[in-house]
Scaffold this motif. Structure first.
Motif, PDB file in Angstrom:
ATOM      1  N   VAL A  22     -32.785 -83.792  14.654  1.00 15.52           N
ATOM      2  CA  VAL A  22     -31.868 -84.830  15.242  1.00 15.52           C
ATOM      3  C   VAL A  22     -31.335 -83.949  16.232  1.00 15.52           C
ATOM      4  O   VAL A  22     -30.878 -84.300  17.571  1.00 15.52           O
ATOM      5  CB  VAL A  22     -30.676 -84.919  14.190  1.00 15.52           C
ATOM      6  CG1 VAL A  22     -29.348 -85.452  14.903  1.00 15.52           C
ATOM      7  CG2 VAL A  22     -31.237 -85.945  13.254  1.00 15.52           C
ATOM      8  N   THR A  25     -33.185 -84.086  19.585  1.00 14.81           N
ATOM      9  CA  THR A  25     -33.284 -85.050  20.395  1.00 14.81           C
ATOM     10  C   THR A  25     -31.806 -85.461  21.321  1.00 14.81           C
ATOM     11  O   THR A  25     -31.913 -85.604  22.452  1.00 14.81           O
ATOM     12  CB  THR A  25     -33.249 -86.413  19.431  1.00 14.81           C
ATOM     13  OG1 THR A  25     -34.308 -86.274  18.520  1.00 14.81           O
ATOM     14  CG2 THR A  25     -33.097 -87.593  20.169  1.00 14.81           C
ATOM     15  N   ALA A  26     -30.737 -84.861  20.652  1.00 16.56           N
ATOM     16  CA  ALA A  26     -29.510 -84.639  21.371  1.00 16.56           C
ATOM     17  C   ALA A  26     -29.562 -83.970  22.666  1.00 16.56           C
ATOM     18  O   ALA A  26     -29.105 -84.247  23.757  1.00 16.56           O
ATOM     19  CB  ALA A  26     -28.359 -84.359  20.528  1.00 16.56           C
ATOM     20  N   LEU A 108     -32.799 -91.968  15.470  1.00 15.64           N
ATOM     21  CA  LEU A 108     -33.182 -91.033  16.644  1.00 15.64           C
ATOM     22  C   LEU A 108     -33.448 -92.033  17.758  1.00 15.64           C
ATOM     23  O   LEU A 108     -33.109 -91.101  19.129  1.00 15.64           O
ATOM     24  CB  LEU A 108     -34.543 -90.347  16.190  1.00 15.64           C
ATOM     25  CG  LEU A 108     -34.599 -89.298  15.049  1.00 15.64           C
ATOM     26  CD1 LEU A 108     -36.050 -88.950  14.951  1.00 15.64           C
ATOM     27  CD2 LEU A 108     -33.497 -88.030  15.238  1.00 15.64           C
ATOM     28  N   LEU A 111     -29.843 -92.482  18.898  1.00 19.82           N
ATOM     29  CA  LEU A 111     -29.295 -90.980  19.685  1.00 19.82           C
ATOM     30  C   LEU A 111     -29.962 -90.669  20.851  1.00 19.82           C
ATOM     31  O   LEU A 111     -29.211 -90.403  21.778  1.00 19.82           O
ATOM     32  CB  LEU A 111     -29.847 -89.914  18.579  1.00 19.82           C
ATOM     33  CG  LEU A 111     -29.131 -88.625  19.028  1.00 19.82           C
ATOM     34  CD1 LEU A 111     -27.752 -88.576  19.105  1.00 19.82           C
ATOM     35  CD2 LEU A 111     -29.615 -87.498  17.778  1.00 19.82           C
ATOM     36  N   THR A 115     -27.764 -90.549  24.443  1.00 20.31           N
ATOM     37  CA  THR A 115     -27.444 -89.338  25.041  1.00 20.31           C
ATOM     38  C   THR A 115     -28.116 -89.438  26.265  1.00 20.31           C
ATOM     39  O   THR A 115     -27.731 -88.828  27.401  1.00 20.31           O
ATOM     40  CB  THR A 115     -28.209 -88.061  24.445  1.00 20.31           C
ATOM     41  OG1 THR A 115     -29.522 -88.526  24.147  1.00 20.31           O
ATOM     42  CG2 THR A 115     -27.564 -87.882  23.224  1.00 20.31           C
TER      43      THR A 115
END
Length: 265
Positions: A22, A25-26, A108, A111, A115
């Motif tokens: 997580v 991914t960000a 995901l 996210l 982002t």
């Protein structure tokens, strides 16, 4: 069934690896936008965004790893016995794990979408994500980003089913992850081979590796990136083919999981 899914989700969510995925991914969603803008790797923010930074393969890898261990870990750690004594069938147990992995895929994807959107607005100048891309492509970057995310979600479900199938077949987490990631990385090579074979044998257009081009197939034909190859299948045909393969791998996974001997776990 809901309580089983809830339990599986909490088990998966509080794994250290899940939290790392997580976070990565960000970081990649924002950081890659900054790098592409500052180093001028991508001049057009709209192009960057509708491809979601070109890093959807990254979350595909994360999901393959998570899905590959979600069943194998129960056998390698011996916790499968505790699951089976609960008032749930093996079919429900495996299905709950698949649903949990797909929920993580959705989270995901959301996210990465958010982002990438934020990174595009922050680091690229004069970007209008709701306007038509060009005079000949009458669709916005925002619309195409939704297409990319949706097509990749279907791909992730396909990868989840392959990973769960492999995971149900092996007791070792390492083997499950190794085979799962090998399938992911080798798919591009096998896809290239299948593209050449399709030219000679048209019926091979229905092979699973050709359907992995679905992200390109949902793009407008006027975009150069989606017009480099003739996939011999339309986007709806690829979706149908992927769903058929997903169902096949699901049924095979259920058969294997239902027949697994847990006495040695």
């Amino acid at each position: 069934m809901f309580s089983l899914i809830q339990n599986e989700f909490f088990k998966l969510w509080f794994r250290r690896s899940t939290l790392v995925f997580v976070l990565l991914t960000a970081i990649f969603g924002l950081g890659f936008a900054y790098l592409c803008s500052s180093l001028e790797l991508v001049s057009d923010g709209a192009y960057y965004f509708y491809n979601l930074g070109g890093i959807t393969s990254l979350i595909n890898l994360f999901i393959v790893i998570l899905a590959s261990t979600i069943v194998a870990s129960e056998f390698s750690q011996g916790t499968i016995k505790f699951l089976l004594i609960r008032p749930f069938s093996r079919t429900q147990i495996l299905l709950s794990k698949i649903i949990t992995a797909f929920i993580m895929a959705i989270l995901l994807t959301l996210l990465l979408f958010m982002t990438s959107y934020l990174g595009t607005l922050l680091f690229f100048k004069d970007v209008n994500l709701t306007a038509n891309l060009t005079s000949v492509v009458d669709v916005s970057a925002l619309n195409l980003a939704f297409r990319t995310a949706g097509a990749n979600l279907l791909l992730m479900l396909f990868y989840i089913m392959i990973s769960v199938f492999i995971s149900a077949s092996f007791r070792s987490q390492a083997l499950a992850v190794g085979f799962g990631t090998a399938v992911l990385f080798s798919s591009s090579i096998l896809n290239g081979i299948s593209m050449m074979l399709i030219q000679k044998y048209s019926w091979l257009r229905w092979n699973p590796f050709n359907t992995l081009n679905i992200k390109d197939s949902v793009m407008p034909a006027k975009l150069a990136e989606s017009n480099l190859f003739d996939f011999h299948l339309s986007a709806p045909q690829m979706m149908i083919a992927l769903m058929v393969y997903i169902i096949i791998f699901y049924l095979l996974s259920q058969v294997i999981f239902n027949r697994r001997d847990v006495s040695l776990s």
